[in-house]
Design a protein around this motif. Structure first.
Motif, PDB file in Angstrom:
ATOM      1  N   LEU A  68       0.815  -1.208   0.000  1.00  0.00           N
ATOM      2  CA  LEU A  68       0.000   0.000   0.000  1.00  0.00           C
ATOM      3  C   LEU A  68       0.850   1.262   0.000  1.00  0.00           C
ATOM      4  O   LEU A  68       1.996   1.268   0.478  1.00  0.00           O
ATOM      5  CB  LEU A  68      -0.926   0.005   1.222  1.00  0.00           C
ATOM      6  CG  LEU A  68      -1.786  -1.252   1.426  1.00  0.00           C
ATOM      7  CD1 LEU A  68      -2.700  -1.062   2.634  1.00  0.00           C
ATOM      8  CD2 LEU A  68      -2.593  -1.574   0.186  1.00  0.00           C
ATOM      9  N   ALA A  69       0.256   2.343  -0.494  1.00  0.00           N
ATOM     10  CA  ALA A  69       0.920   3.643  -0.546  1.00  0.00           C
ATOM     11  C   ALA A  69       0.376   4.579   0.522  1.00  0.00           C
ATOM     12  O   ALA A  69       0.463   5.798   0.390  1.00  0.00           O
ATOM     13  CB  ALA A  69       0.747   4.263  -1.933  1.00  0.00           C
ATOM     14  N   TYR A 104       4.016   3.022   5.636  1.00  0.00           N
ATOM     15  CA  TYR A 104       3.414   4.263   6.106  1.00  0.00           C
ATOM     16  C   TYR A 104       2.542   4.037   7.336  1.00  0.00           C
ATOM     17  O   TYR A 104       1.743   3.097   7.378  1.00  0.00           O
ATOM     18  CB  TYR A 104       2.578   4.899   4.987  1.00  0.00           C
ATOM     19  CG  TYR A 104       3.418   5.282   3.794  1.00  0.00           C
ATOM     20  CD1 TYR A 104       4.292   6.361   3.864  1.00  0.00           C
ATOM     21  CD2 TYR A 104       3.353   4.549   2.608  1.00  0.00           C
ATOM     22  CE1 TYR A 104       5.076   6.710   2.775  1.00  0.00           C
ATOM     23  CE2 TYR A 104       4.138   4.897   1.513  1.00  0.00           C
ATOM     24  CZ  TYR A 104       4.997   5.969   1.602  1.00  0.00           C
ATOM     25  OH  TYR A 104       5.782   6.312   0.532  1.00  0.00           O
ATOM     26  N   MET A 105       2.672   4.912   8.305  1.00  0.00           N
ATOM     27  CA  MET A 105       1.853   4.821   9.511  1.00  0.00           C
ATOM     28  C   MET A 105       0.442   5.327   9.231  1.00  0.00           C
ATOM     29  O   MET A 105       0.170   5.886   8.160  1.00  0.00           O
ATOM     30  CB  MET A 105       2.496   5.602  10.656  1.00  0.00           C
ATOM     31  CG  MET A 105       2.651   7.078  10.425  1.00  0.00           C
ATOM     32  SD  MET A 105       3.347   7.940  11.882  1.00  0.00           S
ATOM     33  CE  MET A 105       4.904   7.089  12.099  1.00  0.00           C
ATOM     34  N   SER A 106      -0.423   5.118  10.164  1.00  0.00           N
ATOM     35  CA  SER A 106      -1.809   5.551  10.016  1.00  0.00           C
ATOM     36  C   SER A 106      -1.872   7.056   9.796  1.00  0.00           C
ATOM     37  O   SER A 106      -0.936   7.790  10.131  1.00  0.00           O
ATOM     38  CB  SER A 106      -2.629   5.158  11.252  1.00  0.00           C
ATOM     39  OG  SER A 106      -2.130   5.822  12.401  1.00  0.00           O
ATOM     40  N   ALA A 122      -2.795   8.703   0.534  1.00  0.00           N
ATOM     41  CA  ALA A 122      -2.211   8.099  -0.669  1.00  0.00           C
ATOM     42  C   ALA A 122      -1.773   9.199  -1.634  1.00  0.00           C
ATOM     43  O   ALA A 122      -2.437   9.488  -2.628  1.00  0.00           O
ATOM     44  CB  ALA A 122      -3.226   7.168  -1.329  1.00  0.00           C
ATOM     45  N   MET A 123      -0.631   9.804  -1.358  1.00  0.00           N
ATOM     46  CA  MET A 123      -0.100  10.869  -2.198  1.00  0.00           C
ATOM     47  C   MET A 123       0.636  10.264  -3.398  1.00  0.00           C
ATOM     48  O   MET A 123       1.161   9.154  -3.324  1.00  0.00           O
ATOM     49  CB  MET A 123       0.853  11.744  -1.390  1.00  0.00           C
ATOM     50  CG  MET A 123       0.228  12.345  -0.133  1.00  0.00           C
ATOM     51  SD  MET A 123      -1.195  13.402  -0.529  1.00  0.00           S
ATOM     52  CE  MET A 123      -0.356  14.774  -1.321  1.00  0.00           C
ATOM     53  N   PRO A 124       0.704  11.004  -4.530  1.00  0.00           N
ATOM     54  CA  PRO A 124       1.336  10.452  -5.744  1.00  0.00           C
ATOM     55  C   PRO A 124       2.733   9.893  -5.520  1.00  0.00           C
ATOM     56  O   PRO A 124       3.068   8.824  -6.020  1.00  0.00           O
ATOM     57  CB  PRO A 124       1.341  11.647  -6.693  1.00  0.00           C
ATOM     58  CG  PRO A 124       0.154  12.468  -6.269  1.00  0.00           C
ATOM     59  CD  PRO A 124       0.093  12.322  -4.768  1.00  0.00           C
ATOM     60  N   ARG A 158       5.072   5.819  -6.051  1.00  0.00           N
ATOM     61  CA  ARG A 158       6.399   5.561  -6.611  1.00  0.00           C
ATOM     62  C   ARG A 158       7.311   4.919  -5.567  1.00  0.00           C
ATOM     63  O   ARG A 158       8.093   4.013  -5.877  1.00  0.00           O
ATOM     64  CB  ARG A 158       7.012   6.862  -7.138  1.00  0.00           C
ATOM     65  CG  ARG A 158       6.298   7.416  -8.368  1.00  0.00           C
ATOM     66  CD  ARG A 158       7.037   8.603  -8.949  1.00  0.00           C
ATOM     67  NE  ARG A 158       6.892   9.795  -8.113  1.00  0.00           N
ATOM     68  CZ  ARG A 158       5.895  10.673  -8.233  1.00  0.00           C
ATOM     69  NH1 ARG A 158       4.955  10.492  -9.137  1.00  0.00           N
ATOM     70  NH2 ARG A 158       5.840  11.732  -7.454  1.00  0.00           N
ATOM     71  N   GLN A 159       7.189   5.380  -4.338  1.00  0.00           N
ATOM     72  CA  GLN A 159       8.001   4.817  -3.266  1.00  0.00           C
ATOM     73  C   GLN A 159       7.651   3.354  -2.993  1.00  0.00           C
ATOM     74  O   GLN A 159       8.522   2.524  -2.778  1.00  0.00           O
ATOM     75  CB  GLN A 159       7.815   5.641  -1.993  1.00  0.00           C
ATOM     76  CG  GLN A 159       8.507   6.983  -2.003  1.00  0.00           C
ATOM     77  CD  GLN A 159      10.012   6.842  -1.884  1.00  0.00           C
ATOM     78  OE1 GLN A 159      10.734   6.907  -2.870  1.00  0.00           O
ATOM     79  NE2 GLN A 159      10.491   6.622  -0.681  1.00  0.00           N
ATOM     80  N   ARG A 160       6.351   3.041  -3.005  1.00  0.00           N
ATOM     81  CA  ARG A 160       5.960   1.676  -2.667  1.00  0.00           C
ATOM     82  C   ARG A 160       6.378   0.687  -3.753  1.00  0.00           C
ATOM     83  O   ARG A 160       6.470  -0.506  -3.491  1.00  0.00           O
ATOM     84  CB  ARG A 160       4.457   1.591  -2.381  1.00  0.00           C
ATOM     85  CG  ARG A 160       3.545   1.764  -3.583  1.00  0.00           C
ATOM     86  CD  ARG A 160       3.150   0.417  -4.182  1.00  0.00           C
ATOM     87  NE  ARG A 160       2.448   0.656  -5.437  1.00  0.00           N
ATOM     88  CZ  ARG A 160       1.139   0.831  -5.517  1.00  0.00           C
ATOM     89  NH1 ARG A 160       0.393   0.804  -4.455  1.00  0.00           N
ATOM     90  NH2 ARG A 160       0.592   1.018  -6.714  1.00  0.00           N
ATOM     91  N   ASN A 161       6.635   1.187  -4.982  1.00  0.00           N
ATOM     92  CA  ASN A 161       7.055   0.286  -6.051  1.00  0.00           C
ATOM     93  C   ASN A 161       8.363  -0.423  -5.723  1.00  0.00           C
ATOM     94  O   ASN A 161       8.593  -1.552  -6.155  1.00  0.00           O
ATOM     95  CB  ASN A 161       7.203   1.054  -7.372  1.00  0.00           C
ATOM     96  CG  ASN A 161       5.870   1.454  -7.959  1.00  0.00           C
ATOM     97  OD1 ASN A 161       4.826   0.954  -7.571  1.00  0.00           O
ATOM     98  ND2 ASN A 161       5.892   2.381  -8.907  1.00  0.00           N
TER      99      ASN A 161
END
Length: 372
Positions: free
Chosen positions: A178-179, A207-209, A213-215, A219-222
């Protein structure tokens, strides 16, 4: 399993470094733990000379970050979430050596993130019927040969969600990267699938709570999608797209990258064809191609068991429709009625039931397509 104190300080450290993974990783690996970073907070320059004066000053002030960490620990305990620090034995071992590995992951699920074989399937959010059929055929064939493979993707529209749903239909576990935080599901339309994945795989994020879901998060989660897997498989992509980013990262990590070719001139085949042409992805057309390239030997061959899993709990009349579509797919409603000798009203209800079970899909013009 890491101590609650180490988790507490690691959550705080991600806040202190502004989610800059390279800086967080440098501090964590140099000092050996987040608690050690905290203990050296007034003398970080002595322990880690590479740090900037601005960072050294900011690392002296942890109060806000620790308060946020305490709130996050309360959230994950209530939500049945595991926090996996970089030194945790359950942290994804394939991801750990990556140069930008997250020092902390939040995980809700049941799957082993370090099982023997892990693949990711990625592609366009605007996939065609061709792309969906490729995913289903690939996972169907792979399941017959290799019953234990973890399927990873990003829970997005298109190829991602098709990969997750097909994996579960085939009896595979599947994990979504997840992003955003685990207090939400994006896109919201996939919440039911996500809930099922928690029971038959999992959801994983850095990512914490309360993280939206920013753009840039996508890219980071990829890099996690790429780093957690043995291989990346691209199914349909425009000339530019997130799937190609995942492929590039996987290649940089030294992982195997594959792509299914598409028709020349089709917009969502251009990315795959470009990757194959540029030798950044190996061409595959089947699960057999993939297994041969990976050197993975078949572990099981039980087509009857796969057939039962593929089309579970069908009534006799539903089976009659499925058998017909297996022989001749993409038939119009009136032809199905004639060939099965089922009344139109009863057939409409049967097809709706089969659609809900994920067995058929209605197409334009009253045509029905068997998902296999």
């Amino acid at each position: 399993m890491m101590s609650s104190e180490e988790i507490y300080y690691t959550i705080a450290l991600t806040r202190m470094t502004g989610f800059n993974q390279q800086i967080a990783l440098l501090l964590y690996q140099t000092l050996g733990s987040s608690q050690a970073v905290y203990e050296h907070r007034n003398h970080i320059g002595d322990a880690v000379p590479e740090t900037t004066p601005q960072l050294r000053e900011s690392l002296k002030h942890w109060d806000d970050a620790l308060r946020r960490a305490a709130a996050e620990i309360e959230f994950i305990e209530k939500g049945g979430i595991r926090a996996l620090t970089l030194n945790d034995e359950d942290y994804p071992q394939r991801l750990r050596p990556c140069p930008d590995a997250p020092i902390l992951l939040y995980y809700r699920g049941t799957s082993d993130l370090n099982q023997q074989r892990i693949i990711n399937i990625v592609g366009t959010r605007h996939c065609t019927q061709y792309g969906q059929d490729l995913v289903r055929r690939f996972l169907n064939d792979l399941r017959q040969q290799l019953p234990q493979v973890l399927v990873v993707s990003g829970l997005a529209y298109g190829i991602d969600i098709c990969a997750h749903r097909t994996a579960m239909q085939q009896g595979y576990e599947t994990v979504g990267i997840l992003a955003h935080g685990l207090d939400q599901i994006y896109p919201y339309a996939h919440r039911d699938t996500a809930a099922e994945m928690v029971r038959r795989g999992g959801l994983l994020t850095e990512y914490m709570s309360q993280t939206e879901a920013m753009p840039n998060n996508f890219r980071q989660r990829n890099r996690i999608v790429a780093g957690i897997s043995d291989a990346t498989i691209l199914v349909e992509s425009a000339f530019k797209g997130g799937g190609l980013i995942t492929c590039r990262i996987a290649q940089e990590y030294g992982r195997d990258v594959f792509a299914f070719p598409g028709a020349v001139g089709q917009p969502y085949s251009e990315g795959c064809n470009k990757a194959i042409r540029n030798n950044t992805a190996a061409l595959i057309t089947s699960a057999a191609d993939f297994m041969e390239s990976m050197g993975w030997q078949p572990q099981s061959s039980k087509p009857e068991a796969v057939e039962r899993q593929l089309f579970p709990d069908l009534t006799d009349d539903e089976r009659k429709v499925v058998n017909l579509l297996q022989q001749t797919n993409d038939l119009q409603l009136n032809l199905i009625s004639v060939k099965t000798n089922l009344p139109m009203g009863q057939l409409t209800a049967l097809l709706f039931s089969l659609e809900m079970k994920g067995v058929v899909r209605p197409l334009a013009g009253g045509t029905y397509h068997l998902l296999s």
